[in-house]
Design an enzyme around this catalytic site. Sequence first.
Site, PDB file in Angstrom:
ATOM      1  N   SER A   1       0.855  -1.197   0.000  1.00  0.00           N
ATOM      2  CA  SER A   1       0.000   0.000   0.000  1.00  0.00           C
ATOM      3  C   SER A   1       0.885   1.240   0.000  1.00  0.00           C
ATOM      4  O   SER A   1       1.986   1.227   0.566  1.00  0.00           O
ATOM      5  CB  SER A   1      -0.869   0.017   1.263  1.00  0.00           C
ATOM      6  OG  SER A   1      -1.547   1.262   1.375  1.00  0.00           O
TER       7      SER A   1
ATOM      8  N   TYR B   1      -1.692  -0.649  10.262  1.00  0.00           N
ATOM      9  CA  TYR B   1      -1.836  -1.207   8.907  1.00  0.00           C
ATOM     10  C   TYR B   1      -0.669  -0.748   8.015  1.00  0.00           C
ATOM     11  O   TYR B   1      -0.048  -1.554   7.310  1.00  0.00           O
ATOM     12  CB  TYR B   1      -3.184  -0.744   8.342  1.00  0.00           C
ATOM     13  CG  TYR B   1      -3.399  -0.927   6.866  1.00  0.00           C
ATOM     14  CD1 TYR B   1      -3.881  -2.127   6.349  1.00  0.00           C
ATOM     15  CD2 TYR B   1      -3.152   0.117   5.969  1.00  0.00           C
ATOM     16  CE1 TYR B   1      -4.101  -2.285   4.987  1.00  0.00           C
ATOM     17  CE2 TYR B   1      -3.369  -0.026   4.612  1.00  0.00           C
ATOM     18  CZ  TYR B   1      -3.851  -1.225   4.126  1.00  0.00           C
ATOM     19  OH  TYR B   1      -4.066  -1.372   2.781  1.00  0.00           O
TER      20      TYR B   1
HETATM   21  P1  NAP Z   1     -11.172  -5.869   0.386  1.00  0.00           P
HETATM   22  O1  NAP Z   1     -12.162  -5.936  -0.713  1.00  0.00           O
HETATM   23  O2  NAP Z   1     -11.627  -5.565   1.756  1.00  0.00           O
HETATM   24  O3  NAP Z   1     -10.327  -7.226   0.362  1.00  0.00           O
HETATM   25  C1  NAP Z   1      -9.630  -7.710   1.470  1.00  0.00           C
HETATM   26  C2  NAP Z   1      -9.659  -9.202   1.374  1.00  0.00           C
HETATM   27  O4  NAP Z   1      -8.826  -9.755   2.417  1.00  0.00           O
HETATM   28  C3  NAP Z   1     -11.047  -9.789   1.541  1.00  0.00           C
HETATM   29  O5  NAP Z   1     -11.260 -10.745   0.524  1.00  0.00           O
HETATM   30  C4  NAP Z   1     -10.974 -10.467   2.909  1.00  0.00           C
HETATM   31  O6  NAP Z   1     -11.779 -11.625   2.986  1.00  0.00           O
HETATM   32  C5  NAP Z   1      -9.507 -10.844   2.965  1.00  0.00           C
HETATM   33  N1  NAP Z   1      -9.063 -11.117   4.328  1.00  0.00           N
HETATM   34  C6  NAP Z   1      -9.004 -10.267   5.387  1.00  0.00           C
HETATM   35  N2  NAP Z   1      -8.551 -10.910   6.465  1.00  0.00           N
HETATM   36  C7  NAP Z   1      -8.312 -12.187   6.092  1.00  0.00           C
HETATM   37  C8  NAP Z   1      -7.836 -13.342   6.749  1.00  0.00           C
HETATM   38  N3  NAP Z   1      -7.542 -13.324   8.056  1.00  0.00           N
HETATM   39  N4  NAP Z   1      -7.713 -14.488   6.055  1.00  0.00           N
HETATM   40  C9  NAP Z   1      -8.047 -14.533   4.738  1.00  0.00           C
HETATM   41  N5  NAP Z   1      -8.499 -13.474   4.063  1.00  0.00           N
HETATM   42  C10 NAP Z   1      -8.644 -12.324   4.720  1.00  0.00           C
HETATM   43  O7  NAP Z   1     -10.087  -4.768   0.077  1.00  0.00           O
HETATM   44  P2  NAP Z   1      -9.129  -4.442  -1.178  1.00  0.00           P
HETATM   45  O8  NAP Z   1      -9.094  -2.967  -1.251  1.00  0.00           O
HETATM   46  O9  NAP Z   1      -9.486  -5.220  -2.385  1.00  0.00           O
HETATM   47  O10 NAP Z   1      -7.731  -4.935  -0.596  1.00  0.00           O
HETATM   48  C11 NAP Z   1      -6.882  -5.848  -1.266  1.00  0.00           C
HETATM   49  C12 NAP Z   1      -5.441  -5.503  -0.960  1.00  0.00           C
HETATM   50  O11 NAP Z   1      -5.141  -4.209  -1.465  1.00  0.00           O
HETATM   51  C13 NAP Z   1      -5.125  -5.451   0.538  1.00  0.00           C
HETATM   52  O12 NAP Z   1      -3.853  -6.021   0.758  1.00  0.00           O
HETATM   53  C14 NAP Z   1      -5.076  -3.976   0.837  1.00  0.00           C
HETATM   54  O13 NAP Z   1      -4.253  -3.689   1.935  1.00  0.00           O
HETATM   55  C15 NAP Z   1      -4.510  -3.451  -0.468  1.00  0.00           C
HETATM   56  N6  NAP Z   1      -4.742  -2.014  -0.700  1.00  0.00           N
HETATM   57  C16 NAP Z   1      -5.975  -1.535  -0.943  1.00  0.00           C
HETATM   58  C17 NAP Z   1      -6.144  -0.173  -1.143  1.00  0.00           C
HETATM   59  C18 NAP Z   1      -7.483   0.454  -1.417  1.00  0.00           C
HETATM   60  O14 NAP Z   1      -7.586   1.685  -1.430  1.00  0.00           O
HETATM   61  N7  NAP Z   1      -8.522  -0.315  -1.678  1.00  0.00           N
HETATM   62  C19 NAP Z   1      -5.049   0.685  -1.064  1.00  0.00           C
HETATM   63  C20 NAP Z   1      -3.801   0.152  -0.811  1.00  0.00           C
HETATM   64  C21 NAP Z   1      -3.652  -1.195  -0.620  1.00  0.00           C
HETATM   65  P3  NAP Z   1     -13.141 -11.650   3.844  1.00  0.00           P
HETATM   66  O15 NAP Z   1     -13.978 -10.502   3.381  1.00  0.00           O
HETATM   67  O16 NAP Z   1     -13.736 -12.985   3.538  1.00  0.00           O
HETATM   68  O17 NAP Z   1     -12.713 -11.483   5.279  1.00  0.00           O
END
Ligand code: NAP
Length: 244
Positions: A139, A153
């Site tokens: 991130s 985080y």
């Molecule tokens: P998201 O839709 O909330 O996805 C997060 C995923 O992680 C969900 O599928 C969730 O599954 C899973 N997860 C959380 N805890 C877990 C665990 N203990 N075991 C297995 N799975 C788990 O968010 P996203 O934005 O797509 O995030 C994806 C990645 O991008 C993350 O690494 C995040 O830090 C990174 N990121 C996102 C952004 C942004 O602005 N969106 C920015 C920078 C980085 P469940 O729902 O089933 O718990």
Amino acid sequence: MLITGGSTGIGAATALLAAQLGYAVAINYRKNKEAAQQVVATIREGGGKAIAVQADLAMPDQIQALFQTVDKEMGTLDVLVNNAALLEPQARFNALDYERLQRIFAVNVLGVFVCSQEACARMSTSKGGRGGSIINISSMAAKLGAPFEYIDYASTKGAMDTMTIGLAKEVATEGIRVNGIRPGIIQTDIHAKGGEPDRINRVKASVPMQRGGTADEVAEAILWLASDKASYVTGSIMDVSGGR
Ligand code: NAP
């Protein structure tokens, strides 16, 4: 290709694009079974191969079982996308209690280490594997620190970036490339999990491109790093952040 946290957001977009490009895809999820099954159904309707596997990445025995299921049902692992991450509600530094710190480091750092160890054990040419690619979804928070929001985080993503650099060097002669992506502000449900669903509108003026990104824009970068087109790229961390 195994994508952790592949049921929603960036992970789901990556799974759909990967299937279009011909990968057989395993998506892991923790609790959102319905969303995971929807991604699998969409891929299968398009003629692709996909499975969904439940596992909490805070539990090493569940990670082991996840990889064993992928071995059994999908065959050789070529790509691991360490995408799953935990984000908890925005809070100031002194309000980050010990249990919360343990939870977030268990998933975002220890879970990523254990998943990557499992992947390396299978991919390493020194152990009879055929090589592979690991992509760590970090991130921009790793660089910006996320003050007043979630320094915990952000710090887990800093640890991930350091792991990307070290592991890439350690396994470079074993056919494994290790790279990272730092998304900026991307339109997914993660902001609601952080307690501010409309966060993108508040902060988008700080993005040089003046907008949030899409999960598809991040998926494109992930699939490029996974591909042979990136064959000389390892230990790199690419910002996909609209210039932020
Ligand atoms: P998201 O839709 O909330 O996805 C997060 C995923 O992680 C969900 O599928 C969730 O599954 C899973 N997860 C959380 N805890 C877990 C665990 N203990 N075991 C297995 N799975 C788990 O968010 P996203 O934005 O797509 O995030 C994806 C990645 O991008 C993350 O690494 C995040 O830090 C990174 N990121 C996102 C952004 C942004 O602005 N969106 C920015 C920078 C980085 P469940 O729902 O089933 O718990």
